[in-house]
Design a protein around this motif. Structure first.
Motif, mmCIF file in Angstrom:
data_model
loop_
_atom_site.group_PDB
_atom_site.id
_atom_site.type_symbol
_atom_site.label_atom_id
_atom_site.label_comp_id
_atom_site.label_asym_id
_atom_site.label_seq_id
_atom_site.Cartn_x
_atom_site.Cartn_y
_atom_site.Cartn_z
ATOM 1 N N GLU A 82 99.622 48.458 26.343
ATOM 2 C CA GLU A 82 98.526 47.538 26.016
ATOM 3 C C GLU A 82 97.867 47.927 24.700
ATOM 4 N N THR A 83 97.644 49.220 24.513
ATOM 5 C CA THR A 83 96.968 49.694 23.304
ATOM 6 C C THR A 83 97.827 49.503 22.068
ATOM 7 N N LEU A 84 99.127 49.719 22.174
ATOM 8 C CA LEU A 84 100.001 49.496 21.022
ATOM 9 C C LEU A 84 99.857 48.077 20.499
ATOM 10 N N ARG A 85 99.855 47.113 21.396
ATOM 11 C CA ARG A 85 99.693 45.725 20.974
ATOM 12 C C ARG A 85 98.281 45.466 20.445
ATOM 13 N N ALA A 86 97.262 46.017 21.120
ATOM 14 C CA ALA A 86 95.885 45.797 20.686
ATOM 15 C C ALA A 86 95.626 46.376 19.298
ATOM 16 N N LEU A 142 98.181 64.824 21.885
ATOM 17 C CA LEU A 142 99.149 64.511 22.945
ATOM 18 C C LEU A 142 100.589 64.517 22.445
ATOM 19 N N ARG A 143 100.817 65.226 21.352
ATOM 20 C CA ARG A 143 102.163 65.380 20.805
ATOM 21 C C ARG A 143 102.831 66.600 21.421
ATOM 22 N N THR A 144 104.092 66.458 21.797
ATOM 23 C CA THR A 144 104.856 67.566 22.364
ATOM 24 C C THR A 144 105.389 68.456 21.245
ATOM 25 N N SER A 145 106.249 69.378 21.610
ATOM 26 C CA SER A 145 106.873 70.235 20.604
ATOM 27 C C SER A 145 107.851 69.468 19.725
ATOM 28 N N ASP A 146 108.180 68.244 20.071
ATOM 29 C CA ASP A 146 108.977 67.349 19.227
ATOM 30 C C ASP A 146 108.020 66.346 18.604
ATOM 31 N N ALA A 199 95.165 56.980 24.145
ATOM 32 C CA ALA A 199 95.065 58.015 23.109
ATOM 33 C C ALA A 199 96.442 58.348 22.548
ATOM 34 N N ALA A 200 97.430 58.479 23.430
ATOM 35 C CA ALA A 200 98.795 58.764 22.977
ATOM 36 C C ALA A 200 99.330 57.625 22.125
ATOM 37 N N ALA A 201 99.054 56.390 22.533
ATOM 38 C CA ALA A 201 99.525 55.234 21.769
ATOM 39 C C ALA A 201 98.971 55.263 20.353
ATOM 40 N N ARG A 202 97.696 55.567 20.216
ATOM 41 C CA ARG A 202 97.098 55.619 18.876
ATOM 42 C C ARG A 202 97.708 56.749 18.054
ATOM 43 N N ALA A 203 97.970 57.877 18.690
ATOM 44 C CA ALA A 203 98.607 58.982 17.968
ATOM 45 C C ALA A 203 100.016 58.594 17.525
ATOM 46 N N MET A 204 100.751 57.867 18.371
ATOM 47 C CA MET A 204 102.094 57.410 18.009
ATOM 48 C C MET A 204 102.059 56.498 16.791
ATOM 49 N N LEU A 205 100.942 55.794 16.609
ATOM 50 C CA LEU A 205 100.782 54.898 15.460
ATOM 51 C C LEU A 205 100.309 55.633 14.210
ATOM 52 N N GLY A 206 100.128 56.948 14.322
ATOM 53 C CA GLY A 206 99.726 57.739 13.161
ATOM 54 C C GLY A 206 98.236 57.910 13.002
ATOM 55 N N GLN A 207 97.444 57.467 13.980
ATOM 56 C CA GLN A 207 96.001 57.630 13.897
ATOM 57 C C GLN A 207 95.608 59.063 14.258
#
Length: 419
Positions: free
Chosen positions: A22-26, A277-281, A316-324
């Motif tokens: 939902e957050t990715l789309r928002a 919320l980023r893993t070791s990868d 929060a993870a979604a926003r981090a995935m987007l580079g925020q």
């Protein structure tokens, strides 16, 4: 219009995964969003499974995060009833149970947790239950109703939140309930003995029988059905059904086989993630029950298995995935409803971390707030049948300020004035 140049894959069909999608789309992401869940039901919330839905106050459809049409309307590709069996980090693909591979640019692990199993004879008998999935709640709801009609006995292994909430539901249906718990009080490892006795008294008043400092050693049966349970003190208790409510283990198998950094089970287990919320990868994130986060405020690595963590961690993870820029520092929060008692808990203060418990209000009427302190700093607070104080409690925790315990315990002193 979806841009196929970027694909974000979410593994896990629970609240964290659904809220991440939902957050990715928002946030305006227009690439492919693929959500994979190993259950056939669309993503749902878990609290109703031991609360409103289980007790019969809520309908089944109320548990779902979104209705089925929402996913299509937002171009979220659902793969349900399909487990992910492997992650190829070099190729940035995931493999499904049917052999299909899906490429990802960013991957979110929201695989949740699974119930711990009793390691005793008799667990293969019909009538031994766990409560983690919607299908479990569907079955248990009918079981409790039947026990109530027939004056049947339910034995619950474990006096944690799930065990107590199911005990309350079972008594509501009229079933006989015995709870077997190895600790001296309910919820001992969460709220300690000072408040654990409150819940023991609450349930005893409603007819629940407790056996503390005791473990199940065997479930006995006849013709494949549960007949009784035996405990390590030599007692035998009649049982028509047994619920194993001895905790949950993070589902880390995918992360482990793909070589991601994990946290030792002795320290809570889970997939190790940083504050974003980023893993070791760098292309893989984790959120919800499976994620062991280095909490920037508490300065510990913490894995939280509660609704609010999934609700807030997925976005929060979604926003981090987007580079925020993300620093996930939410105060742990959970709630429970048992009989006429409603409570909310904020913070983190297991036994051994605090040196004082301060009570504010009327404990006898079960209308009060409990605070756990260390060196006069508030580590956690639990409001029982007292409402609209969560923000003030969390401000106290977040401030790290030393407070006067007498003022903290005085209802006439506004909580906001102590920060």
């Amino acid at each position: 219009m979806v841009d196929a140049d970027q694909t974000f894959v979410i593994v896990g069909g629970g609240l964290a995964g659904a809220k991440a999608a939902e957050t990715l789309r928002a946030e305006g992401f227009n690439g492919r969003v693929i959500l994979i869940g190993d259950e056939r039901d669309q993503p749902y919330e878990r609290p109703p499974l031991s609360k409103g839905y289980l007790v019969g106050k809520e309908e089944r459809d109320s548990v779902f995060v979104h209705d089925a049409a929402w996913y299509a309307a937002h171009d979220i590709e659902l793969h349900l009833g399909q487990p992910v069996t492997a992650i190829d980090r070099d190729g940035r693909t995931v493999r499904l149970g049917d052999g299909t591979t899906i490429r990802y640019d960013k991957l979110l692990l929201a695989t949740g947790a699974e119930p711990r199993r009793l390691d005793i004879p008799g667990t293969g008998l019909a009538g031994v239950h766990h409560l983690r999935r919607l299908a479990h709640a569907d079955r248990l709801r009918h079981v409790l109703a039947a026990l109530g009609r027939d004056n049947g006995h339910l034995v619950i292994a474990g006096a944690g939140w799930i065990g107590l909430e199911v005990a309350a539901a079972a008594r509501g249906y009229g079933a006989e309930v015995t709870v077997v718990e190895p600790e001296p009080t309910p919820l001992h490892r969460v709220i300690g003995p000072e408040l654990g006795q409150l819940f023991a008294d609450l349930h005893a008043e409603h007819g629940v029988r407790f056996r503390f400092n005791t473990r199940l050693t065997e479930i006995t049966g006849q013709d494949g059905m549960v007949l009784a349970v035996r405990t390590d003190n030599g007692e035998e208790h009649p049982a028509h059904e047994v619920l194993a409510a001895i905790g949950a283990a993070p589902r880390t198998a995918l992360a482990e086989t793909s070589g991601l950094a994990l946290v030792d089970r002795a320290h809570g287990g889970g997939v190790a993630v940083d504050a974003s919320l980023r893993t070791s990868d760098p292309d893989i994130y984790a959120a919800g029950d499976v994620a062991a986060v280095h909490h920037p405020l508490l300065d510990i690595r913490l894995r939280v298995e509660h609704w609010a963590n999934a609700l807030n961690g997925g976005p929060a993870a979604a926003r981090a995935m987007l580079g925020q820029e993300v620093s996930y520092d939410r105060i742990p929060y959970f709630f429970s409803d048992q009989y006429d008692l409603g409570m909310e808990y904020s913070g983190w203060a297991p036994p051994g971390t605090y040196d004082q418990v301060v009570l504010r209000g009327d404990v006898g009427k079960r209308e009060f707030i409990a605070f756990w302190l260390k060196d006069r700093m508030v580590l956690a607070g639990m409001n029982v049948n007292v409402w609209d104080v969560t923000d003030a409690i969390q401000k106290l925790i977040r401030s790290g300020a030393q407070v006067d315990p007498d003022a903290l315990g005085a209802p006439s002193v506004p909580l906001d004035s102590l920060v």
